[in-house]
Design a protein around this motif. Structure first.
Motif, PDB file in Angstrom:
ATOM      1  N   ALA A   1       0.831  -1.209   0.000  1.00  0.00           N
ATOM      2  CA  ALA A   1       0.000   0.000   0.000  1.00  0.00           C
ATOM      3  C   ALA A   1       0.862   1.255   0.000  1.00  0.00           C
ATOM      4  N   VAL A   2       1.897   1.251   0.839  1.00  0.00           N
ATOM      5  CA  VAL A   2       2.809   2.404   0.886  1.00  0.00           C
ATOM      6  C   VAL A   2       3.518   2.551  -0.453  1.00  0.00           C
ATOM      7  N   HIS A   3       3.911   1.434  -1.030  1.00  0.00           N
ATOM      8  CA  HIS A   3       4.624   1.490  -2.308  1.00  0.00           C
ATOM      9  C   HIS A   3       3.757   2.121  -3.395  1.00  0.00           C
ATOM     10  N   LEU A   4       2.519   1.680  -3.480  1.00  0.00           N
ATOM     11  CA  LEU A   4       1.627   2.219  -4.508  1.00  0.00           C
ATOM     12  C   LEU A   4       1.314   3.690  -4.255  1.00  0.00           C
ATOM     13  N   GLN A   5       1.202   4.052  -2.972  1.00  0.00           N
ATOM     14  CA  GLN A   5       0.880   5.441  -2.636  1.00  0.00           C
ATOM     15  C   GLN A   5       2.001   6.395  -3.038  1.00  0.00           C
ATOM     16  N   HIS A   6       3.246   5.982  -2.788  1.00  0.00           N
ATOM     17  CA  HIS A   6       4.368   6.898  -2.978  1.00  0.00           C
ATOM     18  C   HIS A   6       5.154   6.673  -4.266  1.00  0.00           C
ATOM     19  N   TYR A   7       5.103   5.480  -4.816  1.00  0.00           N
ATOM     20  CA  TYR A   7       5.953   5.173  -5.964  1.00  0.00           C
ATOM     21  C   TYR A   7       5.165   4.778  -7.210  1.00  0.00           C
ATOM     22  N   GLY A   8       3.848   4.856  -7.148  1.00  0.00           N
ATOM     23  CA  GLY A   8       3.055   4.408  -8.285  1.00  0.00           C
ATOM     24  C   GLY A   8       2.493   5.530  -9.131  1.00  0.00           C
ATOM     25  N   ARG A   9       3.019   6.761  -8.969  1.00  0.00           N
ATOM     26  CA  ARG A   9       2.389   7.882  -9.672  1.00  0.00           C
ATOM     27  C   ARG A   9       3.333   8.666 -10.571  1.00  0.00           C
ATOM     28  N   TRP A  10       4.576   8.149 -10.765  1.00  0.00           N
ATOM     29  CA  TRP A  10       5.507   8.883 -11.611  1.00  0.00           C
ATOM     30  C   TRP A  10       5.262   8.582 -13.081  1.00  0.00           C
ATOM     31  N   ALA A  11       5.209   9.599 -13.856  1.00  0.00           N
ATOM     32  CA  ALA A  11       5.156   9.437 -15.306  1.00  0.00           C
ATOM     33  C   ALA A  11       5.464  10.800 -15.910  1.00  0.00           C
ATOM     34  N   SER A  12       6.632  10.910 -16.538  1.00  0.00           N
ATOM     35  CA  SER A  12       6.985  12.174 -17.168  1.00  0.00           C
ATOM     36  C   SER A  12       6.105  12.386 -18.392  1.00  0.00           C
ATOM     37  N   GLU A  13       6.064  13.629 -18.898  1.00  0.00           N
ATOM     38  CA  GLU A  13       5.266  13.922 -20.087  1.00  0.00           C
ATOM     39  C   GLU A  13       5.745  13.089 -21.276  1.00  0.00           C
ATOM     40  N   ALA A  14       7.074  12.967 -21.411  1.00  0.00           N
ATOM     41  CA  ALA A  14       7.622  12.195 -22.535  1.00  0.00           C
ATOM     42  C   ALA A  14       7.257  10.721 -22.402  1.00  0.00           C
ATOM     43  N   GLU A  15       7.358  10.197 -21.172  1.00  0.00           N
ATOM     44  CA  GLU A  15       7.036   8.781 -20.957  1.00  0.00           C
ATOM     45  C   GLU A  15       5.553   8.519 -21.218  1.00  0.00           C
ATOM     46  N   THR A  16       4.695   9.441 -20.768  1.00  0.00           N
ATOM     47  CA  THR A  16       3.264   9.287 -20.986  1.00  0.00           C
ATOM     48  C   THR A  16       2.938   9.317 -22.479  1.00  0.00           C
ATOM     49  N   ALA A  17       3.548  10.275 -23.201  1.00  0.00           N
ATOM     50  CA  ALA A  17       3.311  10.388 -24.645  1.00  0.00           C
ATOM     51  C   ALA A  17       3.766   9.136 -25.380  1.00  0.00           C
ATOM     52  N   ALA A  18       4.926   8.588 -24.987  1.00  0.00           N
ATOM     53  CA  ALA A  18       5.452   7.389 -25.632  1.00  0.00           C
ATOM     54  C   ALA A  18       4.553   6.186 -25.383  1.00  0.00           C
ATOM     55  N   ALA A  19       4.030   6.082 -24.153  1.00  0.00           N
ATOM     56  CA  ALA A  19       3.164   4.954 -23.820  1.00  0.00           C
ATOM     57  C   ALA A  19       1.862   5.017 -24.610  1.00  0.00           C
ATOM     58  N   VAL A  20       1.298   6.229 -24.725  1.00  0.00           N
ATOM     59  CA  VAL A  20       0.052   6.382 -25.473  1.00  0.00           C
ATOM     60  C   VAL A  20       0.283   6.082 -26.953  1.00  0.00           C
ATOM     61  N   SER A  21       1.401   6.571 -27.490  1.00  0.00           N
ATOM     62  CA  SER A  21       1.716   6.327 -28.899  1.00  0.00           C
ATOM     63  C   SER A  21       1.864   4.831 -29.177  1.00  0.00           C
ATOM     64  N   ALA A  22       2.554   4.124 -28.276  1.00  0.00           N
ATOM     65  CA  ALA A  22       2.728   2.682 -28.457  1.00  0.00           C
ATOM     66  C   ALA A  22       1.384   1.959 -28.413  1.00  0.00           C
ATOM     67  N   ALA A  23       0.493   2.402 -27.505  1.00  0.00           N
ATOM     68  CA  ALA A  23      -0.816   1.766 -27.393  1.00  0.00           C
ATOM     69  C   ALA A  23      -1.644   2.001 -28.651  1.00  0.00           C
ATOM     70  N   VAL A  24      -1.570   3.240 -29.170  1.00  0.00           N
ATOM     71  CA  VAL A  24      -2.321   3.560 -30.396  1.00  0.00           C
ATOM     72  C   VAL A  24      -1.827   2.705 -31.553  1.00  0.00           C
ATOM     73  N   ASN A  25      -0.531   2.532 -31.670  1.00  0.00           N
ATOM     74  CA  ASN A  25       0.037   1.722 -32.756  1.00  0.00           C
ATOM     75  C   ASN A  25      -0.396   0.257 -32.652  1.00  0.00           C
ATOM     76  N   ARG A  26      -0.468  -0.233 -31.403  1.00  0.00           N
ATOM     77  CA  ARG A  26      -0.907  -1.630 -31.218  1.00  0.00           C
ATOM     78  C   ARG A  26      -2.332  -1.799 -31.702  1.00  0.00           C
ATOM     79  N   VAL A  27      -3.175  -0.813 -31.411  1.00  0.00           N
ATOM     80  CA  VAL A  27      -4.569  -0.897 -31.831  1.00  0.00           C
ATOM     81  C   VAL A  27      -4.666  -0.850 -33.349  1.00  0.00           C
ATOM     82  N   ARG A  28      -3.874   0.005 -33.984  1.00  0.00           N
ATOM     83  CA  ARG A  28      -3.920   0.128 -35.434  1.00  0.00           C
ATOM     84  C   ARG A  28      -3.466  -1.142 -36.145  1.00  0.00           C
ATOM     85  N   LEU A  29      -2.483  -1.828 -35.520  1.00  0.00           N
ATOM     86  CA  LEU A  29      -1.938  -3.027 -36.136  1.00  0.00           C
ATOM     87  C   LEU A  29      -2.796  -4.269 -35.846  1.00  0.00           C
ATOM     88  N   ALA A  30      -3.705  -4.137 -34.915  1.00  0.00           N
ATOM     89  CA  ALA A  30      -4.525  -5.302 -34.534  1.00  0.00           C
ATOM     90  C   ALA A  30      -5.513  -5.663 -35.637  1.00  0.00           C
TER      91      ALA A  30
END
Length: 370
Positions: free
Chosen positions: A341-370
């Motif tokens: 619980a402590v781990h998720l509270q304090h360490y489960g919320r990091w995501a830089s703008e670049a990392e978030t954008a890359a993750a969304v882009s990868a997800a979109v590509n997976r959907v397109r290729l499906a």
């Protein structure tokens, strides 16, 4: 003397002379004892010990429950230390600081007359932003002492702090500052910029094994891992020791094994001398003797990476374990010595703008290729 329904009596001896001139004082004492007995469900002797009157006390002072606040503070400290949940050093740094603030405001010429007013006076003397953790801790510590004074030192019930202190704590108008992980590339640059071999090892261990700064003083090698003795204390006692395996930064395979070898070879001499405040010592050394720390700090701020502190070394371990090694929160929590619980509270919320954008882009590509 107290007379019971069955005709028996209880009695105590108090330092008030039995004399017609003491009538008003004795009446005030009787009222005070009855109030304390009813409030705390105590016998006569126990109530008399709490009230603790002395010869010369005025009727008004007896009714009000005048307390030796300094004596109450010493008793409070003794009880906490005897419980084994707090060391003298921890008391002095935390609860003891809040107790001193209570004593300061109650010792003022115009001292507050109840618990809420006491807390309000402390806030005015120690301005902290509404809703911040420091303000909450200060009020909780002061309230803990005031409650003890009422229940164990005979202070008037009016000094009992309010159960709901949310309005005193206040509410934040800005977003809380979140600590950010020191990324792998930053960790390696930082290590290369530390000239003192002892501090280089300390920083390397903290970043590669996810240690709290205070744990540097209580760790040892255990084969290919690091044995870390528990240093945190709470109501359940001292934290258990744990075995931590290294998570090498990307591009630095074998760093953890090398650090363990250095520690095994020289033992405690391989690290800086024991520190009373390891986190403060880390910050002082990096700020004063490691110029690249300021450079990394500026880069982190400019890139909106977040608020970087020495705990970023430990945060970086959590980030690396999740993002690079794919470890579950359960495994990372065990390695880092806290609950899931402590781990998720304090360490489960990091995501830089670049990392978030890359993750969304990868997800979109997976959907397109499906």
């Amino acid at each position: 003397i107290r007379c019971w329904d069955d005709g028996t009596r209880s009695s105590v001896t108090l330092p008030i002379p039995w004399h017609p001139s003491s009538g008003t004082t004795l009446l005030a004492l009787t009222e005070r004892l009855a109030a304390v007995m009813a409030m705390h469900q105590l016998g006569l002797a126990e109530a008399a010990e709490l009230v603790a009157v002395k010869e010369g006390d005025t009727p008004a002072a007896i009714r009000e429950g005048v307390v030796d606040w300094q004596g109450a503070a010493e008793k409070f400290r003794g009880v906490l230390l005897a419980s084994g949940t707090m060391t003298p050093r921890t008391y002095g740094k935390n609860v003891g600081t809040y107790v001193k603030r209570v004593l300061q405001v109650l010792g003022a010429p115009t001292a507050p007359k109840d618990g809420r007013a006491t807390l309000e006076a402390i806030i005015s003397k120690t301005p902290l932003k509404p809703g911040c953790p420091g303000r909450r801790r200060m009020l909780d510590g002061a309230s803990r002492f005031l409650t003890f004074a009422v229940e164990s030192c005979g202070a008037s019930v009016r000094y009992r702090p309010p159960a709901d202190r949310s309005s005193l704590v206040g509410y934040r108008l800005d977003s809380p500052t979140t600590g950010t992980p020191l990324l792998d590339e930053q960790l390696l640059r930082l290590l290369s910029g530390i000239s003192d071999s002892r501090w280089r090892l300390a920083v390397g261990l903290a970043g590669t094994f996810g240690l709290r700064p205070a744990e540097l003083g209580s760790c040892r090698t255990d084969g290919s891992a690091l044995r870390v003795e528990g240093v945190k204390r709470n109501s359940s006692g001292r934290a258990a020791s744990r075995l931590v395996l290294p998570l090498d930064p990307c591009g630095a395979s074998g760093l953890g094994a090398d650090l363990l070898a250095q520690l095994a070879k020289r033992g405690e001499e391989a690290l800086p001398a024991q520190q009373a405040n390891w986190a403060g010592a880390f910050f002082h050394h990096l700020k004063k003797h490691v110029p690249i720390w300021a450079e990394i700090h500026r880069e982190s701020s400019d890139a909106n990476q977040g608020h970087l502190t020495v705990y970023g070394l430990r945060h970086g371990f959590a980030w690396r374990g999740s993002q690079l090694y794919g470890l579950s929160p359960r495994v990372l929590a065990a390695l880092m010595g806290h609950t899931v619980a402590v781990h998720l509270q304090h360490y489960g919320r990091w995501a830089s703008e670049a990392e978030t954008a890359a993750a969304v882009s990868a997800a979109v590509n997976r959907v397109r290729l499906a």
